[in-house]
Design a protein around this motif. Structure first.
Motif, mmCIF file in Angstrom:
data_model
loop_
_atom_site.group_PDB
_atom_site.id
_atom_site.type_symbol
_atom_site.label_atom_id
_atom_site.label_comp_id
_atom_site.label_asym_id
_atom_site.label_seq_id
_atom_site.Cartn_x
_atom_site.Cartn_y
_atom_site.Cartn_z
ATOM 1 N N ARG A 118 -0.525 -12.853 0.806
ATOM 2 C CA ARG A 118 -1.321 -14.353 0.253
ATOM 3 C C ARG A 118 -2.593 -14.455 1.086
ATOM 4 O O ARG A 118 -2.964 -15.410 1.691
ATOM 5 N N VAL A 119 -3.368 -13.383 0.936
ATOM 6 C CA VAL A 119 -4.932 -13.715 1.064
ATOM 7 C C VAL A 119 -5.416 -14.905 0.157
ATOM 8 O O VAL A 119 -5.001 -15.324 -0.752
ATOM 9 N N PRO A 120 -6.474 -15.472 0.973
ATOM 10 C CA PRO A 120 -7.138 -16.591 -0.014
ATOM 11 C C PRO A 120 -7.562 -15.925 -1.255
ATOM 12 O O PRO A 120 -8.195 -15.156 -1.403
ATOM 13 N N GLY A 121 -7.216 -16.725 -2.396
ATOM 14 C CA GLY A 121 -7.745 -16.388 -3.685
ATOM 15 C C GLY A 121 -6.870 -15.196 -4.325
ATOM 16 O O GLY A 121 -7.368 -14.705 -5.243
ATOM 17 N N ARG A 123 -4.450 -15.450 -6.241
ATOM 18 C CA ARG A 123 -3.946 -15.610 -7.914
ATOM 19 C C ARG A 123 -5.358 -15.179 -8.762
ATOM 20 O O ARG A 123 -5.033 -14.406 -9.840
ATOM 21 N N VAL A 124 -6.276 -15.171 -8.297
ATOM 22 C CA VAL A 124 -7.599 -14.812 -8.996
ATOM 23 C C VAL A 124 -7.833 -13.485 -9.052
ATOM 24 O O VAL A 124 -8.080 -13.057 -9.926
ATOM 25 N N PHE A 125 -7.724 -12.821 -7.875
ATOM 26 C CA PHE A 125 -7.810 -11.398 -7.646
ATOM 27 C C PHE A 125 -6.718 -10.862 -8.535
ATOM 28 O O PHE A 125 -7.066 -9.727 -9.045
ATOM 29 N N ARG A 126 -5.465 -11.488 -8.574
ATOM 30 C CA ARG A 126 -4.402 -10.670 -9.432
ATOM 31 C C ARG A 126 -4.907 -10.687 -10.978
ATOM 32 O O ARG A 126 -4.684 -9.528 -11.328
#
Length: 313
Positions: A118-121, A123-126
């Motif tokens: 759970r690094v910041p962002g 969902r966007v990175f995925r």
């Protein structure tokens, strides 16, 4: 007591009667056959569209081309392959891809680890990581042809910092690495999804316990995540290897056309040249058989090494 015996005996006789046993068998048989019925269509598809054509291709590889079309020629096609310098280059490039395989697996594995933590962002990175996997190889190749051109934006950026331009697709010592890197970028999204599915089966308490004990991220990955995802890693290794050896035709065709000087030939591109342009289907079948054997040996060796490493850990 006599009355009790009289009451029990008829029930015992009824439950142990042959009719009751036959009824139980009839009830059990459909349940036992259900897995085989469900698997049967997939098995038939594999036998009819995979195994049978493979056997026909192996048999066809022992026949001749041209004037000797259909005539048994023994191992002549395989001997010609070994004498062909272009095919030897293709086999050398297979060895190069096998050496690059750990990198192709480590990249999506590490990215999936960061997403799982759970690094910041995340969902966007995925979404960003998976996006290249939906692009056609022709589109990917065309985009990178523009980016990697000698007068393209990448060389312009390198020149701006004083590193000078590089001939990414025209240098025979660099071109194969370039195409392999583009392929890894375009396909690692699928391996990332597989790793994330594997993380769903991982016991999160083990990672929490390791962190509580003060383990560094590298130690958590090596001693907790890697052993816990051993089967997932084996699967990704094999599927990535198959993809690198059999799914790079589109990139090769668009980016280099097998050049410069045959430096980026792979067996699949060689097979297409022999079958589609040289009209030598028997020789192409022999090359296909060699490619299958190489994939089989490399895949089994990888699984064996990974299992041994997992047991040692």
């Amino acid at each position: 007591m006599a009355t009790a015996r009289l009451l029990v005996r008829p029930e015992t006789r009824r439950t142990n009667s042959p009719t009751s046993a036959n009824r139980r068998r009839r009830r059990v048989r459909p349940e036992r056959l259900a897995p085989y019925v469900l698997v049967a269509p997939a098995v038939l598809v594999i036998l009819g569209f995979r195994l049978w054509p493979l056997l026909l291709g192996v048999n066809f590889s022992f026949t001749g081309d041209g004037d000797r079309d259909g005539t048994p020629v023994g191992l002549d096609n395989y001997a010609e392959l070994m004498r062909d310098p272009v095919f030897r280059i293709a086999l050398r490039n297979v060895g190069l891809l096998v050496l690059l395989l750990p990198v192709a697996v480590a990249i999506p594995g590490l990215l999936a680890t960061f997403l799982y933590l759970r690094v910041p962002g995340a969902r966007v990175f995925r979404t960003v990581y998976f996006f290249p996997a939906v692009l056609s190889p022709v589109i990917v190749g065309s985009i990178f042809n523009l980016l990697l051109a000698y007068d393209g934006p990448l060389n312009a950026g390198l020149g701006a910092v004083g590193l000078g331009p590089a001939d990414w697709l025209g240098d025979p010592h660099v071109a194969m690495f370039t195409v392999a890197a583009v392929h890894i970028w375009a396909t690692f999204g699928m391996a990332l999804v597989v790793f994330l599915a594997g993380f769903a089966t991982l016991d999160a308490t083990l990672i929490d316990a390791a962190r509580t004990d003060g383990a560094a991220l590298r130690q958590v990955i090596w001693h907790v995540i890697v052993p816990g995802l051993s089967r997932t890693i084996q699967f990704v290794f094999v599927t990535t290897m198959i993809g690198m050896l059999t799914s790079m035709f589109g990139l090769l065709y668009v980016m280099t056309g097998g050049g410069p000087g045959g430096a980026t030939y792979l067996p699949e591109y060689y097979i297409w040249i022999q079958q589609g342009q040289m009209n030598r289907p028997a020789l192409a079948s022999a090359a296909s058989t060699v490619l299958f054997l190489v994939m089989l040996v490399v895949g089994l060796a990888q699984i064996g090494l990974l299992r041994k490493a997992t047991r040692e850990d």
